[in-house]
Scaffold this motif. Structure first.
Motif, PDB file in Angstrom:
ATOM      1  N   GLU A 212      49.463  20.959  82.560  1.00  0.00           N
ATOM      2  CA  GLU A 212      50.740  21.485  82.114  1.00  0.00           C
ATOM      3  C   GLU A 212      50.840  21.587  80.594  1.00  0.00           C
ATOM      4  O   GLU A 212      51.690  22.328  80.074  1.00  0.00           O
ATOM      5  N   CYS A 213      49.995  20.855  79.847  1.00  0.00           N
ATOM      6  CA  CYS A 213      50.041  20.894  78.388  1.00  0.00           C
ATOM      7  C   CYS A 213      49.116  21.949  77.794  1.00  0.00           C
ATOM      8  O   CYS A 213      49.030  22.064  76.569  1.00  0.00           O
ATOM      9  N   MET A 217      54.826  26.698  78.417  1.00  0.00           N
ATOM     10  CA  MET A 217      55.915  26.229  79.273  1.00  0.00           C
ATOM     11  C   MET A 217      55.828  24.722  79.493  1.00  0.00           C
ATOM     12  O   MET A 217      56.839  24.014  79.480  1.00  0.00           O
ATOM     13  N   GLY A 218      54.632  24.207  79.666  1.00  0.00           N
ATOM     14  CA  GLY A 218      54.482  22.771  79.840  1.00  0.00           C
ATOM     15  C   GLY A 218      54.804  22.002  78.572  1.00  0.00           C
ATOM     16  O   GLY A 218      55.422  20.923  78.620  1.00  0.00           O
ATOM     17  N   THR A 221      58.593  21.859  78.195  1.00  0.00           N
ATOM     18  CA  THR A 221      59.172  20.855  79.099  1.00  0.00           C
ATOM     19  C   THR A 221      58.989  19.445  78.532  1.00  0.00           C
ATOM     20  O   THR A 221      59.912  18.612  78.583  1.00  0.00           O
ATOM     21  N   LEU A 222      57.823  19.175  77.964  1.00  0.00           N
ATOM     22  CA  LEU A 222      57.582  17.876  77.347  1.00  0.00           C
ATOM     23  C   LEU A 222      58.474  17.682  76.131  1.00  0.00           C
ATOM     24  O   LEU A 222      58.977  16.572  75.878  1.00  0.00           O
ATOM     25  N   ARG A 224      61.491  19.035  75.667  1.00  0.00           N
ATOM     26  CA  ARG A 224      62.869  18.850  76.115  1.00  0.00           C
ATOM     27  C   ARG A 224      63.128  17.426  76.596  1.00  0.00           C
ATOM     28  O   ARG A 224      64.241  16.914  76.500  1.00  0.00           O
ATOM     29  N   GLU A 225      62.110  16.772  77.110  1.00  0.00           N
ATOM     30  CA  GLU A 225      62.280  15.389  77.566  1.00  0.00           C
ATOM     31  C   GLU A 225      62.455  14.423  76.405  1.00  0.00           C
ATOM     32  O   GLU A 225      62.966  13.309  76.605  1.00  0.00           O
ATOM     33  N   SER A 229      69.870  15.334  75.933  1.00  0.00           N
ATOM     34  CA  SER A 229      70.262  16.390  76.874  1.00  0.00           C
ATOM     35  C   SER A 229      71.415  17.227  76.346  1.00  0.00           C
ATOM     36  O   SER A 229      71.612  18.372  76.776  1.00  0.00           O
ATOM     37  N   GLU A 307      62.196  30.340  72.098  1.00  0.00           N
ATOM     38  CA  GLU A 307      61.506  29.973  73.333  1.00  0.00           C
ATOM     39  C   GLU A 307      61.827  30.913  74.492  1.00  0.00           C
ATOM     40  O   GLU A 307      61.090  30.963  75.481  1.00  0.00           O
ATOM     41  N   SER A 313      52.229  30.799  80.853  1.00  0.00           N
ATOM     42  CA  SER A 313      51.921  29.826  81.900  1.00  0.00           C
ATOM     43  C   SER A 313      50.541  30.144  82.455  1.00  0.00           C
ATOM     44  O   SER A 313      49.855  31.053  81.987  1.00  0.00           O
TER      45      SER A 313
END
Length: 501
Positions: A212-213, A217-218, A221-222, A224-225, A229, A307, A313
């Protein structure tokens, strides 16, 4: 009766003595104060795009002795030397600085220095400058990292805690890094302090990148974590893709004269031997070494995108080279001169202490044995019984023995070929490169008192000696050529002939 107790048998620990950690902190603090790392006023303007990869660097080093590391610790201060610019850019930096941002954070957020060239320059830019784009940083590592490097957690904590405490005491605004693990891994951890902000630099080593890295896209996602929020703004991204083309060998071949005789492809075309012009011929080898090659990289960049604009992907990607707004080609040529390598090896001959007789034997001059051979050869040179000088009578029967009975790596045909180059008039059937008919005494150059005239006998002999050392047997080949050369000179002297060239 009570026994007397000897107090000398008990161990007393002196808690008032300074520990290794405190001693190291004091030494490190003195060095940082000497380097004046608490101010940003003398740093200058903002960095231009990719300037960090082109500028010169100033490196200061200090060595600290510490008990837990017998080799000592070396502290290096790397600082980029930028070109002078207008005062307006410097004043702009001063106005924008705040308690939470220093020059270090300005460099970290500089988009122009995010992607450097894929080719390392000759200055060998430090890895930290390439990764983070920093103009100033301090590195601590063992003085002999190849013998003993940091590999335990206790060592990491010792130096990292010391760096944090000392940086706070001297109010350092320069990031401090500690090199850990094997130096080949380029693994660094460190910190940077601001009046109201602390930044930790940490690296994670993975044997294989997670699937995913490997795509945008991966990574998003990392990312955003890691942010709250409640933060709903779109992230800005910059993408750079690098394509390494196949290594291209430099096609210019090495030219080794006299290697294959007159059948060499350099002087033979369609089976016909033609005469080369002297200005196009060089007796020394030229060209590139076999290791010479070129590196070519194609770099495509998408700077400052939202983004939501692009998608990347495993199934589909929008980062196609044909759609890239910026594209560059980087070319690196690593070409080592074959002549330079040969001449560098040729200089080692000056340290040889063996005599010429140990290579080619005692009777290399060609004089017959007996009473005549036992006499001093110089007696014949100084003898007054000499015949009148002759100009062009080279039909001498004794020429056939010039290359015989000379031990060495070269054959008689190869030696004859070299002698034909040195004395073309005496070998008319083999000579391709006659001497020009110019007079070497016409022009006197006081700056070349110790230099041989171009295309003279001494010049050709020097070239051939270097060639023999590189390709025709080394020192043994040089000795064999010199013995044949002295025989030829003896023949000319005994027959009162002019020495050509």
């Amino acid at each position: 009766m009570a026994e007397e107790i000897d107090d000398n048998e008990f161990y007393r620990e002196n808690f008032s003595a300074d520990s290794d950690w405190e001693v190291f902190n004091a030494q490190l603090g003195e060095i940082l104060q000497k380097w004046d790392v608490s101010s940003d006023s003398d740093v200058g303007r903002s960095l231009r795009p990719e300037e960090i990869f082109r500028c010169k660097w100033k490196v200061q080093q200090e060595k600290l002795d510490i008990l837990m590391n017998t080799n000592g610790i070396e502290v290096e201060y790397h600082q980029a030397i930028l070109e002078e610019d207008e005062l307006g850019a410097r004043e702009e930096i001063k106005e924008n600085t705040c308690l939470q941002r220093t020059i270090c954070h300005e460099d970290l957020m500089s988009i122009g220095n995010s992607f450097g060239p894929p080719i390392r320059n000759t200055q060998d830019l430090h890895t930290l400058a390439r990764i983070y784009g920093l103009r100033r940083f301090i590195v601590m590592h063992p003085a002999s990292p190849n013998l003993k490097y940091m590999k335990s957690t206790s060592e990491f904590n010792f130096f990292l805690s010391a760096a944090a405490v000392v940086a706070a005491e001297v109010q350092s605004v320069v990031p401090i890094f500690v090199q850990i693990y094997d130096p080949k891994w380029n693994f660094y951890t460190g910190l940077a302090l601001a009046p109201a902000l602390r930044t930790n630099f940490r690296l994670i080593g993975l044997e294989r990148a997670p699937p995913e890295c490997r795509f945008l896209m991966g990574l998003l996602t990392l990312f955003r974590e890691k942010v709250p929020s409640s933060y709903n703004q779109a992230a800005k991204i910059s993408v750079c893709t690098t394509y390494a083309l196949d290594t291209m060998r430099i096609r210019m071949p090495m030219y080794v004269p006299f290697d294959h005789g007159l059948s060499s492809e350099d002087i033979v075309v369609d089976g016909e031997v033609f005469q080369l012009e002297l200005q196009h011929f060089y007796a020394l080898p030229h060209g590139y070494t076999p290791e010479s090659c070129t590196e070519i990289y194609l770099v495509y960049t998408w700077p400052e995108l939202s983004e939501h604009v692009a998608f990347d992907s495993e199934q589909r990607t929008d980062f196609v080279p044909s759609k890239a707004p910026l594209g560059k080609v980087y070319l690196s040529v690593e070409a080592s001169s074959y002549l330079s390598c040969c001449l560098k090896d040729y200089q080692s001959v000056a340290g040889i202490t063996r005599s010429l007789e140990s290579y080619v034997g005692r009777n290399f001059s060609g004089i017959s044995s007996g009473a005549e051979g036992a006499s001093n050869p110089l007696d014949r040179i100084t003898s007054h019984q000499l015949s009148p000088r002759r100009d062009r009578s080279y039909n001498l029967p004794s020429q056939a023995g010039l290359t015989k009975r000379l031990p060495g790596p070269m054959t008689e045909s190869e030696l004859s070929e070299l002698l034909a180059y040195l004395f073309p008039d005496m070998h008319p059937d083999m000579a391709l490169y006659p001497y020009s008919k110019k007079n070497f005494k016409d022009k006197f150059d006081p700056m070349r008192i110790k230099s041989a005239a171009a295309d003279s006998l001494v010049c050709r002999l020097s070239c051939l000696l270097a060639n023999c050392h590189a390709h025709l047997g080394g020192v043994e080949g040089m000795a064999q050529l010199w013995a044949a050369f002295t025989r030829q000179l003896r023949l000319l002297w005994d027959n009162s002939l002019i020495v050509p060239g």
